[in-house]
Design an enzyme around this catalytic site. Structure first.
Site, PDB file in Angstrom:
ATOM      1  N   THR A 198       8.385  16.634  13.028  1.00 60.62           N
ATOM      2  CA  THR A 198       8.146  17.493  14.197  1.00 60.62           C
ATOM      3  C   THR A 198       7.810  18.926  13.752  1.00 60.62           C
ATOM      4  O   THR A 198       8.179  19.329  12.663  1.00 60.62           O
ATOM      5  CB  THR A 198       9.454  17.505  15.009  1.00 60.62           C
ATOM      6  OG1 THR A 198       9.687  16.202  15.482  1.00 60.62           O
ATOM      7  CG2 THR A 198       9.435  18.476  16.143  1.00 60.62           C
ATOM      8  N   ARG A 226       9.414   5.639  24.681  1.00 61.56           N
ATOM      9  CA  ARG A 226      10.614   6.381  24.257  1.00 61.56           C
ATOM     10  C   ARG A 226      10.330   7.890  24.246  1.00 61.56           C
ATOM     11  O   ARG A 226       9.308   8.336  23.749  1.00 61.56           O
ATOM     12  CB  ARG A 226      11.020   5.895  22.865  1.00 61.56           C
ATOM     13  CG  ARG A 226      12.223   6.646  22.272  1.00 61.56           C
ATOM     14  CD  ARG A 226      11.780   7.776  21.364  1.00 61.56           C
ATOM     15  NE  ARG A 226      12.889   8.336  20.603  1.00 61.56           N
ATOM     16  CZ  ARG A 226      12.779   9.434  19.864  1.00 61.56           C
ATOM     17  NH1 ARG A 226      11.626  10.074  19.775  1.00 61.56           N
ATOM     18  NH2 ARG A 226      13.816   9.898  19.200  1.00 61.56           N
ATOM     19  N   GLY A 228      11.885  11.579  23.029  1.00 60.35           N
ATOM     20  CA  GLY A 228      12.895  12.147  22.132  1.00 60.35           C
ATOM     21  C   GLY A 228      13.483  13.439  22.658  1.00 60.35           C
ATOM     22  O   GLY A 228      13.399  13.758  23.853  1.00 60.35           O
ATOM     23  N   ASP A 229      14.061  14.209  21.753  1.00 58.75           N
ATOM     24  CA  ASP A 229      14.724  15.466  22.124  1.00 58.75           C
ATOM     25  C   ASP A 229      13.746  16.620  22.284  1.00 58.75           C
ATOM     26  O   ASP A 229      14.052  17.603  22.965  1.00 58.75           O
ATOM     27  CB  ASP A 229      15.769  15.845  21.067  1.00 58.75           C
ATOM     28  CG  ASP A 229      15.136  16.000  19.689  1.00 58.75           C
ATOM     29  OD1 ASP A 229      14.285  15.162  19.313  1.00 58.75           O
ATOM     30  OD2 ASP A 229      15.471  16.981  18.990  1.00 58.75           O
ATOM     31  N   THR A 249      14.713  19.433  14.783  1.00 53.20           N
ATOM     32  CA  THR A 249      13.959  18.283  14.279  1.00 53.20           C
ATOM     33  C   THR A 249      14.937  17.286  13.682  1.00 53.20           C
ATOM     34  O   THR A 249      15.894  17.678  13.026  1.00 53.20           O
ATOM     35  CB  THR A 249      12.914  18.706  13.233  1.00 53.20           C
ATOM     36  OG1 THR A 249      12.302  17.516  12.704  1.00 53.20           O
ATOM     37  CG2 THR A 249      13.502  19.520  12.090  1.00 53.20           C
ATOM     38  N   GLY A 250      14.703  16.017  13.928  1.00 51.69           N
ATOM     39  CA  GLY A 250      15.611  15.006  13.393  1.00 51.69           C
ATOM     40  C   GLY A 250      15.695  13.820  14.325  1.00 51.69           C
ATOM     41  O   GLY A 250      14.797  13.601  15.144  1.00 51.69           O
ATOM     42  N   GLY A 252      16.235  12.212  17.249  1.00 50.06           N
ATOM     43  CA  GLY A 252      16.296  12.809  18.577  1.00 50.06           C
ATOM     44  C   GLY A 252      17.426  12.341  19.470  1.00 50.06           C
ATOM     45  O   GLY A 252      17.987  13.128  20.239  1.00 50.06           O
TER      46      GLY A 252
HETATM   47  N1  ASP Z   1      13.217  14.885  16.985  1.00 49.48           N
HETATM   48  C1  ASP Z   1      12.017  14.089  17.052  1.00 49.48           C
HETATM   49  C2  ASP Z   1      12.249  12.916  17.952  1.00 49.48           C
HETATM   50  O1  ASP Z   1      13.314  12.334  17.901  1.00 49.48           O
HETATM   51  C3  ASP Z   1      11.543  13.595  15.741  1.00 49.48           C
HETATM   52  C4  ASP Z   1      11.565  14.590  14.636  1.00 49.48           C
HETATM   53  O2  ASP Z   1      12.019  15.699  14.775  1.00 49.48           O
HETATM   54  O3  ASP Z   1      11.078  14.268  13.572  1.00 49.48           O
HETATM   55  O4  ASP Z   1      11.354  12.552  18.655  1.00 49.48           O
END
Ligand code: ASP
Length: 331
Positions: A198, A226, A228-229, A249-250, A252
């Protein structure tokens, strides 16, 4: 370039290690630091990166892209531009750059499609906008901004978001635009190393206004539909002039359930934590205990940054009005 990157990494490590949280959190409420006139922090995703899965040529490409994005944003702020313009400029650049998992170069769903999420929030009025699951808007971050500024809503999804984006004059592309076969092949290794990828940015402008934004293709192989966050205010993005701006980022699902971005702000607001302490508390304690991989970039109202990840790396960069200019990848 190599030398400069090395220095940057050292500088970041020095900053991060010099900010240990005191055992007594009330000690965080010391005198306010001298604010920077402007500052900007950005990320290009966090993940498990090492010198094997992210060889030097890729590191150089990422460093260059992060450096370019940082400079673009700092130029906006230096010229007296608003934090929201800096954030949008930085993220549009990163959405166009196939190195990152946002816009062109986004990861694929289990159906082999690209579904994009983005959000933006301004700290002076807690105004926010977001788009989710969009497939044909070239710059999802600009669509998020348009939802905030040109509709009475906070979040729009799918087809409706695209119709709205077109109505306000944003560029609509064929969904195949986001897929770049050649690039995809050549960068697959790097993307594997950095599964999330992200992008996000937080800026503080000369008026003291914070803005945070995040844009993503989501997680590799996510189920169709889906979300995400990244487009969820309080999870992947948050900004409040009284505390800080955050982009996450991570994984989500964890960031949504633990409302990570908002929690960092709340720790500052009600517990008196400084930005580094608040970010570490949530990312290195809460998320680690719960098994949620990822990181955050934050900027407080003085322009001080926290870049904290519980993974082995996070593409990141920080700069301010005093000429600090840092780019780093590994933890
Ligand atoms: N946070 C993002 C999600 O879950 C993915 C990411 O940050 O790499 O969609």
């Amino acid at each position: 370039m190599k030398h400069r990157n090395f220095l940057s990494i050292i500088a970041i490590l020095t900053i991060l290690t010099s900010c240990k949280a005191p055992a007594d959190q009330s000690a965080a409420t010391g005198p306010d630091p001298e604010p920077y006139a402007y500052a900007l922090v950005l990320h290009g995703g966090a993940g498990n990166m090492n010198f094997q899965n992210l060889p030097e040529p890729y590191q150089e490409k990422f460093n260059l892209a992060l450096d370019t994005a940082l400079q673009l944003g700092l130029d906006v702020l230096k010229g007296g531009g608003k934090s929201i313009d800096a954030v949008e400029t930085v993220i549009r650049y990163m959405e166009d750059n196939p190195l990152f998992n946002a816009g062109k170069g986004a990861v694929f769903t289990s159906e082999g499609k690209n579904e994009l999420d983005a959000s933006i929030m301004t700290g002076q009025d807690l105004n926010a906008g977001a788009v989710a699951g969009v497939t044909d808007i070239r710059h999802p971050i600009s669509a998020a901004r348009a939802v905030m500024e040109q509709s009475e809503h906070v979040m729009m999804a799918g087809h409706g978001a695209s119709v709205f984006a077109e109505q306000v004059g944003l560029e609509i592309v064929d969904p195949s635009y986001f897929f770049t076969p050649d690039r995809y092949e050549s960068y697959q290794k790097a993307v594997e190393a950095e599964k999330h990828g992200t992008v996000g940015c937080v800026a503080l402008d000369r008026d003291g206004n914070l803005c945070a934004g995040t844009s993503t293709g989501g997680m590799t192989n996510k189920k169709y539909g889906r979300i995400g966050d990244a487009p969820i205010i309080g999870a992947g993005t948050y900004a409040n002039n009284a505390t800080c701006g955050v982009s996450a980022t991570g994984h989500g699902e964890f960031f949504i359930r633990w409302t990570v971005a908002h929690q960092i702000s709340v720790l500052m607001q009600y517990k008196g934590y400084n930005v580094e302490q608040a970010a570490k508390e949530v990312v290195e304690k809460t998320l680690v205990e719960e098994g949620g991989d990822g990181g955050v970039i934050c900027l407080d109202r003085f322009g001080r940054a926290a870049m904290v990840t519980n993974t082995s790396g996070m593409f990141r960069a920080y700069g301010n009005s005093e000429g600090e200019h840092l780019v780093a990848i590994f933890k």
